[in-house]
Design an enzyme around this catalytic site. Structure first.
Site, short mmCIF file in Angstrom:
data_model
loop_
_atom_site.label_atom_id
_atom_site.label_comp_id
_atom_site.label_asym_id
_atom_site.label_seq_id
_atom_site.Cartn_x
_atom_site.Cartn_y
_atom_site.Cartn_z
N LYS A 169 0.82 -1.22 0.00
CA LYS A 169 0.00 0.00 0.00
C LYS A 169 0.85 1.27 0.00
O LYS A 169 0.36 2.33 -0.37
CB LYS A 169 -0.94 0.01 1.22
N LYS A 222 -4.53 -10.81 -6.15
CA LYS A 222 -5.76 -11.22 -5.45
C LYS A 222 -6.94 -10.33 -5.90
O LYS A 222 -6.73 -9.16 -6.28
CB LYS A 222 -5.58 -11.19 -3.94
N LYS A 251 -11.20 -4.99 -4.05
CA LYS A 251 -12.10 -3.88 -4.32
C LYS A 251 -11.33 -2.64 -4.74
O LYS A 251 -11.90 -1.71 -5.29
CB LYS A 251 -12.97 -3.61 -3.09
P1 TYM Z 1 -10.10 -6.63 4.44
O1 TYM Z 1 -11.18 -5.66 4.74
O2 TYM Z 1 -9.09 -6.26 3.42
O3 TYM Z 1 -10.73 -8.01 4.00
C1 TYM Z 1 -11.72 -8.65 4.79
C2 TYM Z 1 -11.50 -10.15 4.77
O4 TYM Z 1 -11.62 -10.65 3.44
C3 TYM Z 1 -10.47 -11.43 3.12
N1 TYM Z 1 -10.17 -11.25 1.69
C4 TYM Z 1 -10.01 -12.27 0.82
N2 TYM Z 1 -10.06 -13.60 0.98
C5 TYM Z 1 -9.87 -14.36 -0.12
N3 TYM Z 1 -9.60 -13.85 -1.35
C6 TYM Z 1 -9.53 -12.51 -1.55
N4 TYM Z 1 -9.29 -12.01 -2.75
C7 TYM Z 1 -9.74 -11.65 -0.43
N5 TYM Z 1 -9.75 -10.30 -0.27
C8 TYM Z 1 -10.01 -10.08 1.03
C9 TYM Z 1 -9.35 -10.86 4.00
O5 TYM Z 1 -8.32 -11.80 4.17
C10 TYM Z 1 -10.11 -10.57 5.27
O6 TYM Z 1 -10.23 -11.73 6.06
N6 TYM Z 1 -6.95 -6.07 8.31
C11 TYM Z 1 -8.19 -6.67 7.88
C12 TYM Z 1 -9.37 -6.25 8.70
C13 TYM Z 1 -9.23 -6.42 10.18
C14 TYM Z 1 -9.31 -7.65 10.89
C15 TYM Z 1 -9.16 -7.31 12.26
C16 TYM Z 1 -9.48 -8.98 10.48
C17 TYM Z 1 -9.04 -5.43 11.10
N7 TYM Z 1 -9.01 -5.96 12.35
C18 TYM Z 1 -9.19 -8.29 13.26
C19 TYM Z 1 -9.49 -9.94 11.50
C20 TYM Z 1 -9.34 -9.61 12.86
C21 TYM Z 1 -8.45 -6.30 6.43
O7 TYM Z 1 -7.95 -5.31 5.95
O8 TYM Z 1 -9.37 -7.08 5.78
#
Ligand code: TYM
Length: 327
Positions: A111, A192, A195
């Site tokens: 990022k 991957k 969005k």
């Molecule tokens: P975020 O918002 O980017 O994504 C949310 C969840 O979706 C999963 N994910 C995917 N899984 C499979 N294939 C993909 N292409 C794909 N894109 C996204 C992510 O692995 C995630 O599980 N840092 C985290 C949010 C967060 C969090 C937490 C998660 C903040 N605090 C505490 C767990 C526990 C994030 O940016 O996810």
């Protein structure tokens, strides 16, 4: 009962990647675990957000949680910013983390790459994520593959705290699907599905209308050859579509391979699209009903009250162990 916590950022549209990698497991785990699911708005602001869009997206993600099948009577669904313990323990975790380990985070590297100025929040973000998890002493954290490194850091920070100040935090385990932990872009299976990709043809948004889903999947890039075989290394594009298909149909990978043997890609791609539409159409209907019901504020208030109650004793104990004078 073992505990589960996870979160999703309200930045832009949620994709089929978020659904398959994470949300489907949220729904599954709620039957056997005490679950906390948050919309992580404080993580979203680590990159610039337009205020009106952030508000709308936050409500949309909360509604999608429910539409996907999370039962707010069973699980606590809430906004991260509604429970101030996250910000507080987040700061304590920041003071325990080292520059070197945060610099190694691949999400930070991705990022911040090529940017002239990079916000400090983007850098310290994993310490806040650790706090999210440790506040509830979560045993399992359902996430996609890309969050594995953040989970490892969380485990390190928990261990560091426990060793330095006294046993407090449960060391959490990631809960990652075997197939579909990393759903890839439809236009390039080396990236991957995300969005934030500027090409909307590269991802399926959970709220894409059926015809858009069909069009995007018919245009999805496929490997050369004509064999429908799950082999992520040599056939990444087809393997990605198989992952999507198995999750949207509950037909196993082996059954999919057998079903299309000797048939080429055409019929297979059409069936993948129909399976995705059949999965997302009812979700979209429930989403519209929930938004129209005006009930989101009510269940978010209930979820935040439950979460705040669960988090307060952990935060208090963390402060006490660190030597803060308690009020
Ligand atoms: P975020 O918002 O980017 O994504 C949310 C969840 O979706 C999963 N994910 C995917 N899984 C499979 N294939 C993909 N292409 C794909 N894109 C996204 C992510 O692995 C995630 O599980 N840092 C985290 C949010 C967060 C969090 C937490 C998660 C903040 N605090 C505490 C767990 C526990 C994030 O940016 O996810």
């Amino acid at each position: 009962m073992k505990k589960v916590l996870s979160g999703i950022q309200p930045s832009g549209q949620l994709t089929l990647g978020n659904y398959i990698g994470a949300m489907r497991n949220f729904v599954k785990l709620q039957h056997t675990h005490r679950c906390f699911f948050m919309v992580v708005d404080m993580h979203a602001v680590t990159v610039p957000q337009e205020p009106a869009a952030l508000r709308e997206q936050s409500e949309a993600v909360a509604a999608l949680f429910i539409a996907a099948g999370i039962d707010p009577a069973k699980s606590s669904v809430f906004m991260q910013s509604h429970v101030s313990a996250h910000a507080e323990l987040g700061w304590l975790m920041t003071t325990l983390s080292y520059m070197g380990e945060l610099e190694r985070m691949t999400q930070f590297k991705d990022k911040s790459a090529g940017k002239e100025s990079v916000g400090t929040g983007l850098f310290t973000y994993p310490a806040l994520m650790a706090a999210d998890i440790l506040l509830y002493n979560a045993d399992q954290v359902p996430v996609g593959d890309d969050q594995k490194q953040h989970l490892e850091l969380t485990r390190d920070l928990a261990h560091r705290f426990n060793t330095r100040f006294g046993e407090l935090f449960t060391i959490p385990e990631p809960y990652i699907p075997e197939v579909g932990a990393r759903i890839m872009s439809l236009d390039d299976a080396s990236k991957k599905m995300s969005k934030s990709n500027p090409n909307p043809g590269s991802y399926i948004a959970l709220l894409d209308p059926p015809d858009v889903i069909r069009k995007k999947l018919s245009r999805a890039v496929t490997d050369s050859g004509r064999e429908v075989k799950y082999d992520p290394k040599n056939k990444p594009e087809i393997s990605n579509l198989i992952s999507i298909y198995t999750h949207c149909s509950d037909i196993s990978v082996a059954e999919i391979e057998a079903k299309y043997e000797g048939q080429g890609y055409g019929a297979f791609k059409k069936d993948v699209a129909e399976a995705v539409v059949a999965t997302l159409e009812p979700l979209q209907q429930r989403y519209r009903d929930i938004r129209e019901s005006g009930e989101i504020g009510n269940f978010l208030r209930k979820g935040a009250a439950e979460a705040a109650e669960a988090a307060a004793p952990t935060l208090r104990e963390a402060k006490r162990l660190m030597g803060f004078l308690l009020p």
